[in-house]
Enzyme design. Sequence first.
Site, PDB file in Angstrom:
ATOM      1  N   GLN A  50       0.801  -1.220   0.000  1.00  0.00           N
ATOM      2  CA  GLN A  50       0.000   0.000   0.000  1.00  0.00           C
ATOM      3  C   GLN A  50       0.836   1.275   0.000  1.00  0.00           C
ATOM      4  O   GLN A  50       0.331   2.342  -0.321  1.00  0.00           O
ATOM      5  CB  GLN A  50      -0.964  -0.009   1.188  1.00  0.00           C
ATOM      6  CG  GLN A  50      -2.009  -1.109   1.055  1.00  0.00           C
ATOM      7  CD  GLN A  50      -2.939  -1.171   2.247  1.00  0.00           C
ATOM      8  OE1 GLN A  50      -2.613  -1.761   3.269  1.00  0.00           O
ATOM      9  NE2 GLN A  50      -4.103  -0.570   2.131  1.00  0.00           N
ATOM     10  N   ARG A 107       3.666   0.177  13.033  1.00  0.00           N
ATOM     11  CA  ARG A 107       3.383  -1.140  12.462  1.00  0.00           C
ATOM     12  C   ARG A 107       3.498  -1.049  10.940  1.00  0.00           C
ATOM     13  O   ARG A 107       2.817  -0.229  10.315  1.00  0.00           O
ATOM     14  CB  ARG A 107       1.962  -1.573  12.862  1.00  0.00           C
ATOM     15  CG  ARG A 107       1.550  -2.850  12.207  1.00  0.00           C
ATOM     16  CD  ARG A 107       0.160  -3.357  12.587  1.00  0.00           C
ATOM     17  NE  ARG A 107      -0.109  -4.485  11.715  1.00  0.00           N
ATOM     18  CZ  ARG A 107      -1.237  -4.712  11.066  1.00  0.00           C
ATOM     19  NH1 ARG A 107      -2.273  -3.908  11.225  1.00  0.00           N
ATOM     20  NH2 ARG A 107      -1.358  -5.734  10.269  1.00  0.00           N
ATOM     21  N   HIS A 153       1.115  -9.183   4.646  1.00  0.00           N
ATOM     22  CA  HIS A 153      -0.014  -8.264   4.472  1.00  0.00           C
ATOM     23  C   HIS A 153      -0.417  -8.299   3.000  1.00  0.00           C
ATOM     24  O   HIS A 153      -0.383  -7.283   2.306  1.00  0.00           O
ATOM     25  CB  HIS A 153       0.357  -6.851   4.940  1.00  0.00           C
ATOM     26  CG  HIS A 153      -0.822  -6.012   5.318  1.00  0.00           C
ATOM     27  ND1 HIS A 153      -0.925  -5.368   6.537  1.00  0.00           N
ATOM     28  CD2 HIS A 153      -1.951  -5.712   4.653  1.00  0.00           C
ATOM     29  CE1 HIS A 153      -2.073  -4.694   6.586  1.00  0.00           C
ATOM     30  NE2 HIS A 153      -2.712  -4.891   5.448  1.00  0.00           N
ATOM     31  N   ASN A 198      -1.947 -10.524   8.434  1.00  0.00           N
ATOM     32  CA  ASN A 198      -2.946  -9.484   8.566  1.00  0.00           C
ATOM     33  C   ASN A 198      -4.267  -9.948   7.966  1.00  0.00           C
ATOM     34  O   ASN A 198      -4.337 -10.262   6.782  1.00  0.00           O
ATOM     35  CB  ASN A 198      -2.508  -8.208   7.842  1.00  0.00           C
ATOM     36  CG  ASN A 198      -3.543  -7.109   8.011  1.00  0.00           C
ATOM     37  OD1 ASN A 198      -3.711  -6.571   9.095  1.00  0.00           O
ATOM     38  ND2 ASN A 198      -4.287  -6.809   6.953  1.00  0.00           N
ATOM     39  N   GLU A 199      -5.305 -10.002   8.768  1.00  0.00           N
ATOM     40  CA  GLU A 199      -6.681 -10.247   8.333  1.00  0.00           C
ATOM     41  C   GLU A 199      -6.856 -11.420   7.371  1.00  0.00           C
ATOM     42  O   GLU A 199      -7.249 -11.233   6.216  1.00  0.00           O
ATOM     43  CB  GLU A 199      -7.245  -8.989   7.666  1.00  0.00           C
ATOM     44  CG  GLU A 199      -7.336  -7.802   8.573  1.00  0.00           C
ATOM     45  CD  GLU A 199      -8.118  -6.639   7.948  1.00  0.00           C
ATOM     46  OE1 GLU A 199      -8.659  -6.804   6.843  1.00  0.00           O
ATOM     47  OE2 GLU A 199      -8.188  -5.586   8.581  1.00  0.00           O
ATOM     48  N   ASN A 339      -8.040  -5.870  14.288  1.00  0.00           N
ATOM     49  CA  ASN A 339      -8.352  -4.802  13.340  1.00  0.00           C
ATOM     50  C   ASN A 339      -9.855  -4.617  13.394  1.00  0.00           C
ATOM     51  O   ASN A 339     -10.610  -5.553  13.110  1.00  0.00           O
ATOM     52  CB  ASN A 339      -7.968  -5.190  11.905  1.00  0.00           C
ATOM     53  CG  ASN A 339      -6.463  -5.268  11.702  1.00  0.00           C
ATOM     54  OD1 ASN A 339      -5.684  -5.116  12.636  1.00  0.00           O
ATOM     55  ND2 ASN A 339      -6.065  -5.502  10.475  1.00  0.00           N
ATOM     56  N   TYR A 341     -13.187  -1.875  12.535  1.00  0.00           N
ATOM     57  CA  TYR A 341     -13.625  -0.635  11.900  1.00  0.00           C
ATOM     58  C   TYR A 341     -15.091  -0.289  12.140  1.00  0.00           C
ATOM     59  O   TYR A 341     -15.445   0.862  12.285  1.00  0.00           O
ATOM     60  CB  TYR A 341     -13.399  -0.719  10.383  1.00  0.00           C
ATOM     61  CG  TYR A 341     -11.937  -0.634  10.000  1.00  0.00           C
ATOM     62  CD1 TYR A 341     -11.349   0.590   9.728  1.00  0.00           C
ATOM     63  CD2 TYR A 341     -11.149  -1.773   9.943  1.00  0.00           C
ATOM     64  CE1 TYR A 341     -10.002   0.681   9.391  1.00  0.00           C
ATOM     65  CE2 TYR A 341      -9.805  -1.695   9.607  1.00  0.00           C
ATOM     66  CZ  TYR A 341      -9.236  -0.462   9.336  1.00  0.00           C
ATOM     67  OH  TYR A 341      -7.908  -0.380   9.022  1.00  0.00           O
ATOM     68  N   GLU A 405      -5.428  -2.107  14.046  1.00  0.00           N
ATOM     69  CA  GLU A 405      -5.948  -1.162  13.044  1.00  0.00           C
ATOM     70  C   GLU A 405      -7.289  -0.632  13.511  1.00  0.00           C
ATOM     71  O   GLU A 405      -8.083  -1.357  14.112  1.00  0.00           O
ATOM     72  CB  GLU A 405      -6.186  -1.832  11.675  1.00  0.00           C
ATOM     73  CG  GLU A 405      -4.948  -2.077  10.862  1.00  0.00           C
ATOM     74  CD  GLU A 405      -5.257  -2.644   9.480  1.00  0.00           C
ATOM     75  OE1 GLU A 405      -6.351  -2.374   8.931  1.00  0.00           O
ATOM     76  OE2 GLU A 405      -4.390  -3.363   8.955  1.00  0.00           O
ATOM     77  N   TRP A 451      -5.097   3.318  11.682  1.00  0.00           N
ATOM     78  CA  TRP A 451      -4.907   3.082  10.251  1.00  0.00           C
ATOM     79  C   TRP A 451      -5.409   4.326   9.534  1.00  0.00           C
ATOM     80  O   TRP A 451      -6.587   4.574   9.580  1.00  0.00           O
ATOM     81  CB  TRP A 451      -5.678   1.847   9.770  1.00  0.00           C
ATOM     82  CG  TRP A 451      -5.425   1.641   8.311  1.00  0.00           C
ATOM     83  CD1 TRP A 451      -6.118   2.205   7.266  1.00  0.00           C
ATOM     84  CD2 TRP A 451      -4.366   0.860   7.730  1.00  0.00           C
ATOM     85  NE1 TRP A 451      -5.547   1.826   6.078  1.00  0.00           N
ATOM     86  CE2 TRP A 451      -4.481   1.006   6.329  1.00  0.00           C
ATOM     87  CE3 TRP A 451      -3.336   0.080   8.262  1.00  0.00           C
ATOM     88  CZ2 TRP A 451      -3.595   0.380   5.445  1.00  0.00           C
ATOM     89  CZ3 TRP A 451      -2.466  -0.544   7.384  1.00  0.00           C
ATOM     90  CH2 TRP A 451      -2.607  -0.394   5.992  1.00  0.00           C
ATOM     91  N   GLU A 458      -5.568   1.818  -1.484  1.00  0.00           N
ATOM     92  CA  GLU A 458      -6.617   1.107  -0.755  1.00  0.00           C
ATOM     93  C   GLU A 458      -7.153  -0.062  -1.593  1.00  0.00           C
ATOM     94  O   GLU A 458      -8.330  -0.130  -1.947  1.00  0.00           O
ATOM     95  CB  GLU A 458      -7.703   2.108  -0.339  1.00  0.00           C
ATOM     96  CG  GLU A 458      -8.890   1.551   0.412  1.00  0.00           C
ATOM     97  CD  GLU A 458      -8.556   0.689   1.622  1.00  0.00           C
ATOM     98  OE1 GLU A 458      -7.468   0.839   2.212  1.00  0.00           O
ATOM     99  OE2 GLU A 458      -9.390  -0.152   1.961  1.00  0.00           O
ATOM    100  N   TRP A 459      -6.266  -1.002  -1.906  1.00  0.00           N
ATOM    101  CA  TRP A 459      -6.628  -2.246  -2.590  1.00  0.00           C
ATOM    102  C   TRP A 459      -7.504  -2.001  -3.818  1.00  0.00           C
ATOM    103  O   TRP A 459      -7.158  -1.140  -4.640  1.00  0.00           O
ATOM    104  CB  TRP A 459      -7.261  -3.220  -1.573  1.00  0.00           C
ATOM    105  CG  TRP A 459      -6.370  -3.365  -0.360  1.00  0.00           C
ATOM    106  CD1 TRP A 459      -6.634  -2.913   0.903  1.00  0.00           C
ATOM    107  CD2 TRP A 459      -5.044  -3.935  -0.303  1.00  0.00           C
ATOM    108  NE1 TRP A 459      -5.559  -3.192   1.739  1.00  0.00           N
ATOM    109  CE2 TRP A 459      -4.591  -3.806   1.030  1.00  0.00           C
ATOM    110  CE3 TRP A 459      -4.205  -4.547  -1.233  1.00  0.00           C
ATOM    111  CZ2 TRP A 459      -3.334  -4.270   1.445  1.00  0.00           C
ATOM    112  CZ3 TRP A 459      -2.954  -5.006  -0.818  1.00  0.00           C
ATOM    113  CH2 TRP A 459      -2.537  -4.859   0.510  1.00  0.00           C
TER     114      TRP A 459
END
Length: 526
Positions: A50, A107, A153, A198-199, A339, A341, A405, A451, A458-459
């Site tokens: 990213q 991180r 990640h 990650n996730e 993480n 949100y 995050e 984050w 952003e992907w």
Amino acid sequence: MLIFLTLSVLLTTACGAVYDYGAYDSTRDDFRLGRFPDGFIWSTATASYQIEGGWDVDGKGESIWDRFSHTPGKVQRGDTGDVACDSYNKYGEDVQLMTDLGLKYYRFSLSWPRIFPNGTLAGGVNQDGVNYYNRLIDELLANGITPMVTLYHWDLPQALEEMYGGWLNEEIAEHYHNYATFAFQTFGDRVKLWLTFNEPLSFCGGGYLTGQHAPGIQDWTTESSLRCGHTVLKAHAMAWHTYDTTFRHLQGGKVGIALSLLWAEPRDPDLPADVQATDIVLQIYQRWFARPIFGDGEYPPVIQQTIQKLRSAKKLEGLGFSDEDKSSIRGSADFFGVNHYTTSIVASKPIDIQTQNLLESFEQTSAPEWPRAESDWLFAVPWGLRRLLKYIKDNYGDPEVYITENGWSDGDVQPPVMEDTGRVCYYMTYIDEVLKAIEKDGVKVRAYTAWSLMDNFEWARGYTERFGLHYVNFTDPNRPRTPKQSAKFYSDIIANNGFPEGSEVTKMVRDMWSKCRTHKILKDEL
Ligand SMILES: *[C@@H]1O[C@H](CO)[C@@H](O)[C@H](O)[C@H]1NC(C)=O
Ligand SMILES: *[C@@H]1O[C@H](CO)[C@@H](O)[C@H](O)[C@H]1NC(C)=O
């Protein structure tokens, strides 16, 4: 960043009877002043693909995200991470931003193909890649910043995708293990905090179910995403055990995993079908990875049943844990990385169990009063974080929790959003819920990570969603970084270690409070 398994399910607002979720606690939204415990970790996060750019320089191998973003139609506007924030060259500036914030932790993630270009030890080590991370780590330490390193990640070496089919093939667990071991060996003298993955839910769901993330496999039977998760859990446990037996006594660090966890409430708490649908959502989002590692070593029932169903329908091999697997995975983390949100409201949808997919048995919605970020799945529901933290304490043996995050997106608009009220309100209220979780619920939260340090790739949304405390101008070849209002606000929280009575930051909270309410009302009218 989190992606929902059910991206195809339209996020509509709840209709019918309006239930004020959780309002039975009249003090729920009160602001609590106070300081965080001494030594509380304040951090920000980024990820290699990213921010780094330098996608094909100095011997780096191709990753599945390089391939994916270079494939037309996969990423919005055709954006790629080829240059991103150019942190491969500008890491010194990044560290300066952190120093200006007063940050003591950072991180970031290692790019596997920058270190092992074809993913394997046999393919050779790329010393230039190793040198890059050595420079970054040394620069951080020279500025009094502790690195927290994510090993994976999402940027899998493309060669592993091609030779093995990526995470669908358990054989790559061994290659991941070699890579992790190399990282512990090479950087572990200075890096004491590690995250293996990650996730997993996001990359197994996005990469192997919806196909909206690399490597772009769409498989609604869920078999592929379950296979991915299975390989990841085994690879995670292998890395943790190697650290535990070989490196811990020499290096004294900790190894955890960052899971993306959603909070959810039933649309109608008096309707058993909605309550049951909410439980299904939580089994998937909350427990698919958490229960094997932090619970009893088993998959939650919904995952087990799905595996059984697939097995009998397709005569599948694998996918179940042996007793050996279970005992290796159970307890394989020194802390619980979260993480988080947003929160969902869940309603049941009647389905034909024989023919239809479990994922069609529920609908995730939001409440009309919840402010929405630029990202269509991201609603500000601060109290959801506190409930999630309490849930983790009660269900997973009261582990040490690191929030790895949490954050808010704005759009890519002109002029850019520099006075980012939405983000300030989000951080202020979410961080306060962490304080409540610590002081009122006794949850052992040790860290909070925003984050992100700066706007980045952003992907599948490319640069259209901005999560940064710092604005990055992606049309300028120098990629200048400029602090937003939230950077100042976060640095004040760090300097005060929270919201102590009488401090400047508390005055700022008071000033912001009405703005946040207004912000909310404005959002409601949209
Ligand atoms: C990586 O390179 C080595 C050495 O050339 C080769 O033996 C191996 O098959 C390659 N692995 C992959 C995944 O391409
Ligand atoms: C971003 O950079 C471009 C090119 O240097 C410049 O024209 C533009 O004004 C910049 N935008 C902002 C918001 O600073």
